[in-house]
Scaffold this motif. Structure first.
Motif, PDB file in Angstrom:
ATOM      1  N   PRO A  37      46.542  35.652  50.349  1.00 20.19           N
ATOM      2  CA  PRO A  37      46.299  34.442  49.553  1.00 20.19           C
ATOM      3  C   PRO A  37      46.407  34.660  48.043  1.00 20.19           C
ATOM      4  N   ALA A  38      46.325  35.917  47.602  1.00 19.52           N
ATOM      5  CA  ALA A  38      46.358  36.194  46.168  1.00 19.52           C
ATOM      6  C   ALA A  38      47.756  36.453  45.635  1.00 19.52           C
ATOM      7  N   CYS A 100      41.394  49.375  44.367  1.00 22.35           N
ATOM      8  CA  CYS A 100      42.008  49.749  43.078  1.00 22.35           C
ATOM      9  C   CYS A 100      42.649  48.561  42.360  1.00 22.35           C
ATOM     10  N   GLY A 101      43.105  47.589  43.139  1.00 20.35           N
ATOM     11  CA  GLY A 101      43.742  46.432  42.525  1.00 20.35           C
ATOM     12  C   GLY A 101      42.828  45.644  41.605  1.00 20.35           C
ATOM     13  N   LEU A 102      41.536  45.895  41.667  1.00 18.56           N
ATOM     14  CA  LEU A 102      40.602  45.220  40.767  1.00 18.56           C
ATOM     15  C   LEU A 102      40.838  45.590  39.306  1.00 18.56           C
ATOM     16  N   PHE A 103      41.338  46.804  39.064  1.00 17.34           N
ATOM     17  CA  PHE A 103      41.417  47.263  37.677  1.00 17.34           C
ATOM     18  C   PHE A 103      42.735  47.932  37.302  1.00 17.34           C
ATOM     19  N   LEU A 168      40.777  31.879  44.623  1.00 12.29           N
ATOM     20  CA  LEU A 168      40.597  30.706  43.776  1.00 12.29           C
ATOM     21  C   LEU A 168      39.917  31.059  42.465  1.00 12.29           C
ATOM     22  N   VAL A 169      39.113  32.123  42.479  1.00 11.17           N
ATOM     23  CA  VAL A 169      38.412  32.567  41.270  1.00 11.17           C
ATOM     24  C   VAL A 169      39.314  33.457  40.426  1.00 11.17           C
ATOM     25  N   SER A 170      39.944  34.442  41.067  1.00 16.29           N
ATOM     26  CA  SER A 170      40.824  35.377  40.369  1.00 16.29           C
ATOM     27  C   SER A 170      41.747  36.032  41.380  1.00 16.29           C
ATOM     28  N   PRO A 171      43.034  36.241  41.040  1.00 11.48           N
ATOM     29  CA  PRO A 171      43.940  36.908  41.979  1.00 11.48           C
ATOM     30  C   PRO A 171      43.566  38.366  42.235  1.00 11.48           C
ATOM     31  N   ARG A 172      42.734  38.934  41.360  1.00 10.31           N
ATOM     32  CA  ARG A 172      42.297  40.310  41.570  1.00 10.31           C
ATOM     33  C   ARG A 172      41.078  40.401  42.496  1.00 10.31           C
ATOM     34  N   LEU A 173      40.313  39.339  42.599  1.00 14.04           N
ATOM     35  CA  LEU A 173      39.039  39.396  43.305  1.00 14.04           C
ATOM     36  C   LEU A 173      39.162  39.740  44.791  1.00 14.04           C
ATOM     37  N   PRO A 174      40.230  39.315  45.513  1.00 12.91           N
ATOM     38  CA  PRO A 174      40.333  39.723  46.924  1.00 12.91           C
ATOM     39  C   PRO A 174      40.323  41.229  47.142  1.00 12.91           C
ATOM     40  N   PHE A 175      40.716  42.005  46.130  1.00 11.28           N
ATOM     41  CA  PHE A 175      40.680  43.460  46.288  1.00 11.28           C
ATOM     42  C   PHE A 175      39.242  43.959  46.447  1.00 11.28           C
ATOM     43  N   ALA A 176      38.272  43.196  45.981  1.00 13.84           N
ATOM     44  CA  ALA A 176      36.866  43.608  46.118  1.00 13.84           C
ATOM     45  C   ALA A 176      36.435  43.618  47.581  1.00 13.84           C
TER      46      ALA A 176
END
Length: 430
Positions: A37-38, A100-103, A168-176
């Motif tokens: 989804p991201a 790792c995709g978070l940062f 929906l919040v951030s494209p990076r957030l699914p990595f969490a």
């Protein structure tokens, strides 16, 4: 549920080892699809990269390539160094590489982290398969192979849904979401232990069989090929269904999402029924029913692109695949010597991802030549042929059993077990 017993009284869902292995099974679905989804948001986030379009699309299948390459080597390591180290190390690497995709600063480094994630999945899946064989036998093993397919399907629904909201919040957030295995890591650390390893002489006897026959290897490789073929045919749905619906003017995003959700839900439910179905019709019967259901699903896709028939087709394909998939693991664990379960699990794992990788490479040219209707119709015919072949093999095996009786080799015992269970009888192999 009937038959889900370990030992005398303990139900399989109350066994901490089984729970830990089912949690590990959920991670394999989580690996690829969680960030789907991201992807549009990631492409926009890194729009300055000239290769953003292709790199974002490669982030989903990237782990599969590494799993296919690394899983056999992970299997060798599991046999040599033990399953516990591989499973725990794989889960820890999964958390680090997945999140790792978070940062990470760009798509290229995120892509590399996805390749490392594939290594982690290879370690986890290989160790998990070997541990099922080490810890459980008979109906408990059969039940757990079905439950792990349910865990993957229901886990996929959960993680993809969470990722959709997070994106929906951030494209990076699914990595969490890849940090979630930290919650079950203490349980795995506590309950996952290596079983006693056989002596070199015992290992040699198990590998060669009581009669010194190596023919179990031939049957094992046949199962590996069949699993790769099964996954290649099944993966036509997620790779080609969106384009099929779009070609007929349907709302491909909504229809595809709903169809795949129904496919996973149906598959998860039917996998729960696997132990009962297997006891009723045997391994060969499961193959026949599973492939027949998949053939019927693909046939429905050729009849009409209407929503009802697409949903029904997806449900049948998911149900058939959920019945067939546990059978490969169960048969291989019954067939392969304990000393080679790690390697066998690695090769079996690799065959799944090789089939997935080859699916679009072969189905796309088929669409160019015969169209979507031709692809689905040909797939339905092939699966129906596989179902009929399973019935024929079951009949021949049962006849051979009656004519020649039981013999001592591991391979013959596995074949006799399959023919016995096809008729619904109990088997010593179980």
């Amino acid at each position: 549920m009937e038959g889900l017993e370990i030992g005398k009284k303990k139900a399989i869902w109350r066994d901490e080892r089984a729970i830990a292995l089912l949690m590990a099974a959920m991670l394999t679905t989580m690996a690829n699809a969680t960030i789907s989804p991201a992807l549009p948001g990631l492409q926009r986030l890194f729009a300055e990269d000239p290769n953003a379009a292709i790199l974002t699309r490669l982030l989903v299948p990237a782990p599969s390539l590494c799993v296919a390459f690394c899983a056999p080597f992970a299997g060798l390591a599991a046999d040599r160094f033990g399953r516990r180290r591989l499973l725990l190390g794989g889960v820890m690497l999964f958390v680090v590489a997945g999140s790792c995709g978070l940062f990470l600063p760009d798509l290229r480094t995120i892509f590399v982290s996805r390749l490392v994630l594939g290594v982690a999945v290879a370690l986890i899946m290989t160790a998990q398969t070997a541990l099922i064989g080490d810890y459980f036998s008979g109906t408990a093993r059969s039940a757990l192979t079905g439950l792990q397919i349910s865990a993957r399907n229901f886990g996929g629904l959960l993680f993809i849904s969470l990722a959709g909201w997070a994106a929906l919040v951030s494209p990076r957030l699914p990595f969490a979401i890849y940090c979630l295995p930290i919650v079950v890591l203490p349980l795995m650390w506590k309950v996952i232990v290596d079983t006693a390893r056989p002596s070199p002489k015992q290992a040699a006897d198990m590998i060669n069989g009581a009669d010194g026959s190596p023919t179990w290897r031939l049957l094992f490789m046949a199962l590996v090929f069949l699993q790769a073929l099964t996954n290649m045919l099944f993966f036509i749905v997620p790779t080609q269904l969106p384009f099929f619906l779009d070609a007929y003017g349907e709302n491909s995003a909504v229809m595809t999402g709903s169809s795949l959700a129904l496919l996973m839900l149906t598959g998860g439910c039917f996998a729960l029924l696997y132990p009962r179905v297997r006891r009723g019709v045997g391994y060969v019967g499961v193959f026949a029913f599973g492939y027949a259901a998949m053939a019927s699903g693909f046939f429905l896709l050729t009849v009409s692109e209407a929503a009802a028939k697409v949903f029904a087709g997806a449900a049948l394909i998911g149900a058939g695949y959920a019945l067939v998939s546990p059978t490969f693991v169960a048969l291989v664990l019954n067939l392969v010597p304990a000393e080679r379960r790690g390697l066998a699990g690695g090769i079996l794992t690799a065959s799944v991802f090789i089939g997935q990788f080859c699916s679009p490479l072969l189905s796309t040219p088929a669409i160019s030549g015969a169209g979507y209707q031709g692809l689905f119709r040909g797939t339905a015919v092939l699966l129906a042929t596989m179902a009929l072949t399973a019935l024929a093999v079951g009949g021949v095996g049962h006849l051979a059993h009656r004519l020649h009786g039981r013999r001592g080799s591991r391979t013959h015992a596995a074949l006799v077990s399959a023919s016995d269970q096809f008729g619904g009888t109990a088997s010593a192999a179980d």
